[in-house]
Scaffold this motif. Structure first.
Motif, short mmCIF file in Angstrom:
data_model
loop_
_atom_site.label_atom_id
_atom_site.label_comp_id
_atom_site.label_asym_id
_atom_site.label_seq_id
_atom_site.Cartn_x
_atom_site.Cartn_y
_atom_site.Cartn_z
N ASN A 141 -1.33 2.72 -1.74
CA ASN A 141 -1.80 1.80 -2.78
C ASN A 141 -0.65 1.18 -3.57
O ASN A 141 -0.77 0.04 -4.05
CB ASN A 141 -2.74 2.54 -3.73
N LEU A 142 0.45 1.91 -3.68
CA LEU A 142 1.61 1.33 -4.35
C LEU A 142 2.13 0.10 -3.59
O LEU A 142 2.70 -0.82 -4.19
CB LEU A 142 2.73 2.37 -4.46
N LYS A 147 1.85 -3.49 -5.29
CA LYS A 147 3.06 -4.21 -4.88
C LYS A 147 4.31 -3.64 -5.55
O LYS A 147 5.30 -4.33 -5.73
CB LYS A 147 2.96 -5.71 -5.22
N ASP A 148 4.25 -2.36 -5.89
CA ASP A 148 5.37 -1.70 -6.53
C ASP A 148 6.20 -1.00 -5.45
O ASP A 148 6.11 0.19 -5.23
CB ASP A 148 4.88 -0.68 -7.57
N TYR A 149 7.01 -1.79 -4.76
CA TYR A 149 7.73 -1.28 -3.60
C TYR A 149 8.81 -0.26 -3.98
O TYR A 149 9.07 0.68 -3.22
CB TYR A 149 8.35 -2.44 -2.83
N PRO A 154 10.05 6.35 -2.99
CA PRO A 154 10.08 7.80 -3.25
C PRO A 154 8.72 8.46 -3.02
O PRO A 154 8.66 9.65 -2.69
CB PRO A 154 10.52 7.90 -4.71
N ALA A 155 7.63 7.71 -3.18
CA ALA A 155 6.30 8.29 -2.97
C ALA A 155 6.12 8.68 -1.50
O ALA A 155 5.64 9.79 -1.20
CB ALA A 155 5.22 7.30 -3.39
N PHE A 156 6.50 7.82 -0.58
CA PHE A 156 6.40 8.17 0.84
C PHE A 156 7.39 9.28 1.21
O PHE A 156 7.08 10.15 2.03
CB PHE A 156 6.65 6.94 1.70
N ASN A 171 2.93 7.49 10.11
CA ASN A 171 2.68 6.27 9.34
C ASN A 171 3.57 6.22 8.11
O ASN A 171 4.05 5.15 7.71
CB ASN A 171 1.22 6.19 8.95
N ALA A 172 3.78 7.36 7.48
CA ALA A 172 4.62 7.41 6.28
C ALA A 172 6.05 7.02 6.62
O ALA A 172 6.71 6.29 5.87
CB ALA A 172 4.57 8.81 5.66
#
Length: 253
Positions: A141-142, A147-149, A154-156, A171-172
């Protein structure tokens, strides 16, 4: 007789002196030569100036062509990104439609098993836990919604570290490679795509990962390596959309 000879000699001397003192311009040719030389000099100068003007025009045209080529490359890159986003959105819509059409008995399994069927190597996998699913959905969703690339990277990365056995890991890795590539961190992006290619042979992201490795090689000036990756896509995934893009890239090498 002597006087006569002396007179003749004196006349000859005077005639010779008079001839020697006659001005050269009396011939009438020197002035026209100077004029012709001046005319030739003016023609030469005019031609030189014309050549200088032509060279300036040529330089200006070359600069315009260079700018147009750069603009075209930028537009091509942006178009590629748009196509990539559309493909991702289409894949997400297809996953959602498949989930809605699934039997009620399997509705509780969520999207984890569907992602596993596409990228998990053909092995039966347990559904993702609540925390795992939430972590993956948050990272996606980011990208797609917020659109918060910068935050998505760091989330992935955290997701891969926290859930190394998740069916979402291929996929990650792919998403992480895409985000790093967009920031032109090519070496780091290459590591993520290489991980998908080597460790997840049946992942639905493998063809796109090979394609991206070719694109990165092209960006880094290694056209021979880029050609190898693009040809690999054509050889292993000849009927895929990635293969069509690979063919276009090959045409541009």
């Amino acid at each position: 007789m002597k006087i006569k000879l002396a007179a003749i000699s004196m006349a000859a001397v005077l005639s010779t002196a008079a001839w020697a003192q006659a001005p050269v311009v009396s011939v009438g040719s020197s002035g026209s030569v100077n004029d012709r030389l001046a005319e030739l000099e003016r023609a030469f100068n005019a031609r030189s100036q014309a050549q200088i003007d032509q060279q300036r025009q040529l330089n200006a045209l070359q600069q315009e062509v260079s700018e147009l080529r750069g603009l075209l490359e930028e537009q091509s890159y942006r178009l590629e990104q748009v196509v990539e986003r559309q493909r991702s959105l289409l894949a997400a819509q297809q996953d959602a439609a498949a989930q809605q059409q699934a039997p009620a008995a399997s509705a509780g399994r969520g999207t984890a098993e569907q992602d596993a069927a596409a990228s998990g190597g053909g092995k039966a996998s347990a559904p993702a836990g609540g925390d795992e699913q939430a972590a993956y959905d948050n990272a996606v969703n980011l990208v797609l919604q917020d659109k918060d690339y910068d935050a998505a990277i760091p989330a992935f990365a955290r997701f891969i570290t926290q859930y190394p056995q998740s069916t979402y890991v291929p996929n990650a890795h792919y998403w992480l490679g895409q985000l790093l590539y967009a920031q032109q961190r090519f070496d780091q992006a290459k590591a993520q795509f290489t991980r998908v290619v080597e460790a997840y042979q049946t992942s639905n992201k493998r063809a796109d990962s090979i394609l991206k490795l070719g694109v990165i090689a092209k960006e880094q000036g290694d056209n021979n390596l880029a050609r190898q990756y693009f040809e690999q896509v054509l050889s292993e995934y000849g009927s895929s959309s990635a293969a069509r893009l690979a063919q276009e890239y090959l045409g541009g090498l």
